[in-house]
Motif scaffolding. Structure first.
Motif, short mmCIF file in Angstrom:
data_model
loop_
_atom_site.label_atom_id
_atom_site.label_comp_id
_atom_site.label_asym_id
_atom_site.label_seq_id
_atom_site.Cartn_x
_atom_site.Cartn_y
_atom_site.Cartn_z
N ARG A 35 0.75 -0.98 -0.01
CA ARG A 35 0.11 -0.03 -0.02
C ARG A 35 0.81 1.44 0.04
N PHE B 213 -10.46 -8.06 0.36
CA PHE B 213 -9.03 -7.45 0.55
C PHE B 213 -8.11 -8.23 -0.39
N THR C 186 -8.98 -7.43 -3.94
CA THR C 186 -9.14 -5.93 -4.58
C THR C 186 -7.83 -5.07 -4.37
N GLU C 187 -7.22 -5.47 -3.19
CA GLU C 187 -6.04 -4.63 -2.72
C GLU C 187 -4.72 -5.22 -3.66
N TYR D 94 -1.51 -4.23 -5.71
CA TYR D 94 -0.88 -2.96 -6.41
C TYR D 94 0.43 -3.53 -7.09
N PRO E 224 -7.39 2.54 -1.01
CA PRO E 224 -8.12 1.14 -1.21
C PRO E 224 -9.46 1.39 -1.99
N TRP E 225 -9.86 0.40 -2.80
CA TRP E 225 -10.86 0.50 -3.63
C TRP E 225 -12.11 0.94 -2.78
#
Length: 258
Positions: A22, A185, A188-189, A191, A212-213
Motif C-alpha cells: 500500500r 481485501f 481487490t487490494e 498494487y 483502497p478501492w
C-alpha cells in the motif's frame, strides 16, 4: 527406479507483505489515470487449472486454498503521462480484462490473460512498453439510471481469438472498507502487475498506487461472455462474487524485469 526430488513449495505472501504494497513507491510514476464504473466478477477456480496457464516462475495466489478468476469491465479516464496533461481523444476509453492473482518472491500481484480496450493508442503503448496482452475491441457503456450500468464488448484485434461480453448490473449500497485478511481485501487490494514476453522467458513487474478501492454491493441482471473460453479455460460453473468499484486515481510506474 530414479529418485525424483519434489520442488519445495513456494511460501505465499504474508499479510504484512500485502499491506506493505500500500505504500506509494519512490520516484515519479510513468502514467496517471482514473479507473471508474468498475465491475468485479470473481469465480473460484482450482489452483492447478490456472497454474498451468502461467509462466514457470509465477505461482497462483490463493485464499484459503482457492484460486480466483475475474472478468473486470471498467472505464479509464484522465489518462496522461507524467509530463503531459490529459489529451482529448486519447485520455478516456473502455477496458475489459480477464485476470487472476499470482505471486513471485513474496510479492503478490495481478496476472492478465487479456486486456481488451477501445483505444488503439492505448493498446500499442501497453503492448510495446508494458508487455501486457492488450487487444483492440469495440465496446459501449451505458448508464440508463444512476444505479444501472450496461456494458457490451466485441473483440476486433486481428489474429486474436474472438470474444464477446455483455453485462447489465445494478449498483447497490456502499460497502465498508475491505478488512485486511478478508476475501474482498485479497481480491481487490492489488498494487503490482505481472507480464511476460511472448516466449515467456522473461518476467516483468510493475507497481501501481491508489487508495483502497471504494466498493459497493452490486447485482448482475444479465451476463453473457466468451472471454474466459477464449483463453482455453472452462466456463465458470458457479455464480460470480460481485462488487462494483471506483472511482480511484491511479499512478503506474515502469515495468521492471524480475
Amino acid at each position: 527406479m530414479p529418485d525424483f526430488a519434489l520442488s519445495p513449495p513456494v511460501p505465499a505472501p504474508t499479510l504484512a507483505d500485502r499491506l506493505a504494497l500500500r505504500e506509494r513507491p519512490l520516484g515519479t510514476p510513468l502514467l496517471r489515470q482514473e479507473w471508474k464504473e468498475l465491475l468485479f466478477l470473481h469465480w473460484p477456480v482450482p489452483p492447478d487449472l490456472l497454474q498451468a496457464h502461467l509462466p514457470p516462475r509465477l505461482r497462483i495466489d490463493t485464499f484459503d486454498g482457492q484460486a480466483w478468476l475475474a472478468v473486470v469491465p471498467f472505464q479509464m479516464a484522465k489518462v496522461r503521462t507524467r509530463a503531459t496533461p490529459p489529451m482529448p481523444g486519447t485520455d478516456e476509453f473502455l477496458e475489459l480484462n480477464v485476470r487472476t492473482y499470482v505471486h513471485l518472491d513474496g510479492v503478490p500481484g495481478v496476472w492478465f490473460f487479456s486486456l481488451d480496450a477501445t483505444s488503439a493508442l492505448a493498446v500499442w503503448v501497453a503492448r510495446t512498453f508494458f508487455h501486457l496482452p492488450y487487444l483492440r475491441a469495440d465496446m459501449r457503456l451505458d448508464s440508463p439510471s444512476a444505479q444501472l450500468r450496461q456494458f457490451a464488448a466485441r473483440r476486433t484485434h486481428g489474429g486474436a481469438p474472438p470474444a464477446h461480453f455483455r453485462a447489465t448490473w445494478k449498483i447497490g449500497a456502499p460497502l465498508p472498507p475491505a478488512e485486511p485478511g478478508s476475501l474482498a481485501f485479497f481480491l481487490t487490494e492489488r498494487y503490482c502487475l505481472y507480464a511476460s514476453n511472448k516466449a515467456r522467458t522473461k518476467l516483468y513487474r510493475g507497481r501501481v498506487a491508489h487508495q483502497p478501492w471504494p466498493l459497493s454491493a452490486a447485482q448482475v441482471l444479465h451476463y453473457e461472455s466468451s472471454l474466459v473460453e477464449s483463453h482455453g479455460l472452462p466456463t465458470p460453473s458457479s455464480a460470480p462474487l460481485v462488487h462494483a468499484g471506483g472511482p480511484v486515481s491511479v499512478e503506474l510506474w515502469p515495468m521492471q524485469q524480475v
